[in-house]
Each structure stands twice: as C-alpha cells, then as structure tokens.
Design an enzyme around this catalytic site. Structure first.
Site, PDB file in Angstrom:
ATOM      1  N   HIS A   1     -65.547 -32.067  50.359  1.00 59.22           N
ATOM      2  CA  HIS A   1     -64.556 -31.765  51.389  1.00 59.22           C
ATOM      3  C   HIS A   1     -63.816 -33.066  51.689  1.00 59.22           C
ATOM      4  O   HIS A   1     -64.438 -34.116  51.861  1.00 59.22           O
ATOM      5  CB  HIS A   1     -65.264 -31.235  52.634  1.00 59.22           C
ATOM      6  CG  HIS A   1     -64.419 -31.318  53.856  1.00 59.22           C
ATOM      7  ND1 HIS A   1     -63.157 -30.771  53.904  1.00 59.22           N
ATOM      8  CD2 HIS A   1     -64.629 -31.917  55.065  1.00 59.22           C
ATOM      9  CE1 HIS A   1     -62.634 -31.017  55.093  1.00 59.22           C
ATOM     10  NE2 HIS A   1     -63.506 -31.712  55.808  1.00 59.22           N
TER      11      HIS A   1
ATOM     12  N   ASN B   1     -56.853 -34.085  55.928  1.00 60.36           N
ATOM     13  CA  ASN B   1     -58.020 -33.206  55.960  1.00 60.36           C
ATOM     14  C   ASN B   1     -57.538 -31.793  56.291  1.00 60.36           C
ATOM     15  O   ASN B   1     -57.039 -31.553  57.390  1.00 60.36           O
ATOM     16  CB  ASN B   1     -58.985 -33.743  57.023  1.00 60.36           C
ATOM     17  CG  ASN B   1     -60.231 -32.893  57.213  1.00 60.36           C
ATOM     18  OD1 ASN B   1     -60.233 -31.709  56.900  1.00 60.36           O
ATOM     19  ND2 ASN B   1     -61.263 -33.494  57.754  1.00 60.36           N
TER      20      ASN B   1
ATOM     21  N   CYS C   1     -65.040 -27.154  58.394  1.00 65.74           N
ATOM     22  CA  CYS C   1     -64.961 -27.914  57.123  1.00 65.74           C
ATOM     23  C   CYS C   1     -65.909 -27.357  56.058  1.00 65.74           C
ATOM     24  O   CYS C   1     -65.674 -27.541  54.868  1.00 65.74           O
ATOM     25  CB  CYS C   1     -65.261 -29.378  57.376  1.00 65.74           C
ATOM     26  SG  CYS C   1     -64.113 -30.080  58.566  1.00 65.74           S
TER      27      CYS C   1
END
Ligand SMILES: CC(C)(COP(=O)(O)OP(=O)(O)OC[C@H]1O[C@@H](n2cnc3c(N)ncnc32)[C@H](O)[C@@H]1OP(=O)(O)O)[C@@H](O)C(=O)NCCC(=O)NCCS
EC number: 2.3.1.180
Length: 336
Positions: free
Chosen positions: A263, A293, A118
């Site tokens: 993020h 995500n 991430c």
C-alpha cells in the site's frame, strides 16, 4: 465433493482523475514546501477529482472496465462486486450498487462495500477469493476507489494530513485458476481497534442525536485526523510482520518474492520495509511520487502499472501488503 480451487487475477486496470496537483500547487493553499513534502513522504504530485466529472463510483467503473477488457470479459460476466472505499458517494447506499448501475450490468449482480481504509483492497481480495474457492462464483470484480480531495482540510491547520492523500481507482477481476499452483496462495487479515482514533474522520458520526448539527458545530472533526508518528511506528512493525506471515504459511523466504506491492502509504515506510525484508530496488514497486496515498485504490493502481510496465510477469511471486486506519493490516501472496 468439490475440491478446493484457487483464484487468479485475470485482469487489472486503473483510472486516475486528469487534474494533476503538484506540491507547488499545494504551496499556494497552505504553509508547506515541496522540500518538506518530498522529504517526509516522497510525494511530488497527486490527482484531485473534478466535481461533476469524477465520482467514487464512476472512477471505479472506469478502472473496472479496463480490468474486464484485460481479462477478455464484459460487465455482464461479473457475478459479484466487492467495492472498497472510505469515501463512498453517499452515506448509504454503498458505492458497489452505484458501480453496478454505472457498468450497465443486465444481471442483478450482488455488491458489497468494504470499509477497511488502506487495507480495504486486500480485505476485499480475500473476500472475493473465498467466494471463488468455495465455487459460489466464477467471476468477481474487486474495486478500490477514493476521492479524498473533497474532504481534506486544505488550510495550514490540515497540512500534516492533506499533503499525503490523493484520488484514484483500481480494479481486478478474479477467476478460478486455470493452472495448478497459480493464483492467490493465501491472504492474511488483522485489526486492532484500540487504535481506531489514531487515523480517523469522526463526523458525521451516528451515535449522537442531531448528527448533522453536531457535525457542523465540530467542523474540524469532519476532516481526517492522523497521529502521524504513531501510525508510522505501527506501520513499520506490521508491514514486515504480515509479509512474513504470508511467506511462512507458504514455506517461502523474502528472497522468493519477485515483486512486493505495498500500500502506497508513504515512501519512507516503503523504504523501511524494503530494507527490513532485504529486497533489491527492482523487487518493490512505488508510485506514491505521482499519486500520493490513495488508500483502498493504491494497491490496484500500483499493480496495474506494474503489469503495464512488464514488472509483473506470469510465474512471478507477487506479495501485496497494507497497513492503515483501524488499525487494520493485511497481506496476500500471489503466484502470477
Ligand atoms: C505525517 C508525517 C509525514 C509527518 O512527519 P513528522 O516527521 O512525524 O512530522 P510532525 O508531525 O512531527 O511535524 C514536524 C513539524 O512539521 C510540521 N508540518 C506538518 N506538516 C507539514 C507540512 N505539510 N509542511 C510543512 N510542515 C509541516 C509540523 O507542524 C511540525 O512543526 P513543529 O516542529 O514546528 O511543530 C509522518 O508522521 C508520517 O509519515 N506518518 C505516517 C503517515 C502515513 O503513512 N499515513 C498513512 C497510513 S496508511
């Protein structure tokens, strides 16, 4: 003696697969509900790749072409590729070289793959920034691209993880700043390997004889595992911390931020960070509702949409921040 230069983002672009998978579609695969997914994560739908059409490298290449076009450049102008992904096309070689081929670059342009999940995009951005600051390169392509959907456990067993992740790609082109005080002001990178197994795909690991046989015998370990509550607990501490670190280094306050692009981990995490930093709704960008995500791709996709929608303008102070598997976390402060 050369003077220190800044790099600025000269172009940004993104690409997501055409196939839209709604929460209602997910309900057909496993025991879950649209209400549970929306309440816990904010996600309404995500994109999943189509086999034979989308690859991690070719999605990255599509995003890269758009970023290059926005910068008024062509693939042959690129002097370095930095490619962030946790879902590379092959175990090796990395997806950076595949993107170099995909873009039909005439030059033997160097390519790195960055494996920081991430935080991968900000790590890559920081790396690219150093090459520009030192004067080694003038034009660096930074790409984040992921195909999660082919590696998710789509049975009820995997539901706590599989509803969250989606596929997509984003890219930026960095060039030396043409205006003093514009561009990347600073980047901040961290890791804490003691939590490495809290968000992980274990197999096929390389530290055992008979790697592939072992992986088949341990099939659940081929899927992502996440200790969701512990990830959440650490994320809500590290996001504000690393944003503050960037602000402090530049003598700035949270109210100086024009747009925070975190993020897109989980809408609840983003909302917590927003409240902690005291930012109004128009100073934080979220598109997790539509994409889930997308790990290393989430920040450049969000940045690309924010620019397209006119929410990031020249002169704005933009803050990027990420937290994820490793654990790793990072931030970047950019005068747009
Ligand atoms: C993953 C996350 C949404 C799970 O929410 P949670 O409130 O922690 O949920 P829990 O794991 O405690 O599970 C609660 C219940 O929901 C169930 N559940 C899990 N996933 C589910 C799903 N998709 N649909 C329905 N129920 C689900 C669990 O089985 C559990 O049931 P039980 O109470 O009967 O045992 C949450 O932990 C989270 O947001 N973590 C951070 C994740 C993240 O951001 N990751 C990316 C980092 S980069």
């Amino acid at each position: 003696m050369s003077t220190l230069r800044y790099s600025e983002i000269a172009g940004v672009g993104h690409y997501v697969p055409e196939r839209v998978v709604t929460n209602a579609d997910i309900e057909q695969l496993m025991e879950t509900t649209d209400a549970w997914i929306q309440e816990r994560t904010g996600i309404k739908e995500r994109r999943w790749f189509t086999e034979g059409v989308d690859t991690t490298a070719n999605m990255g290449a599509k995003a890269a072409r758009r970023a290059l076009e926005a910068a008024g450049l062509t693939p042959d102008d690129v002097q370095l590729i930095v490619f962030a992904t946790l879902s590379p096309d092959y175990f090796f070689p990395g997806s950076g070289v595949l993107l170099q081929r995909e873009l039909g670059m005439k030059e033997a342009t160097p390519a790195f793959d960055v494996r920081n999940q991430c935080s991968g995009f900000i790590y890559s951005l920081s790396m690219a920034d150093q090459f520009i600051k030192t004067g080694m390169y003038d034009t660096v392509l930074v790409v984040g691209s992921e195909i999660h959907s082919s590696g998710l456990d789509k049975s009820t067993r995997g539901r706590a993880v599989s509803v969250i992740f989606g596929d997509g790609a984003g890219a930026v082109v960095l060039r030396p700043s043409t205006q003093e005080g514009h561009g990347i002001l600073s980047t901040h990178l961290h890791s804490q390997g003691e939590h490495a197994e809290e968000l992980i795909v274990k197999e096929p690991g390389s530290n055992r004889e008979g790697r592939v046989d072992y992986a088949i015998a341990h099939e659940p370990d081929m899927y992502p595992y996440m200790n969701g509550q512990n990830v959440f607990k650490h994320a809500v501490v590290r996001f504000p911390q690393v944003i503050k670190e960037a602000l402090d280094q530049n003598g700035m306050q949270p109210q100086d931020i024009d747009m925070l692009i975190p993020h897109q981990a989980n809408l609840r995490i983003t909302q917590y960070v927003q409240q902690k930093m005291g930012l109004s709704d128009d100073k934080i960008f979220s598109n997790i509702q539509r994409y889930g995500n997308t790990t290393a791709a989430s920040i450049p996709i969000a940045l690309s949409e924010a620019v397209q929608e006119g929410k990031v303008k020249r002169g704005d102070l933009v803050c990027l921040a990420a937290f994820g598997s490793g654990f790793t976390w990072a931030s970047a402060l950019i005068k747009w």
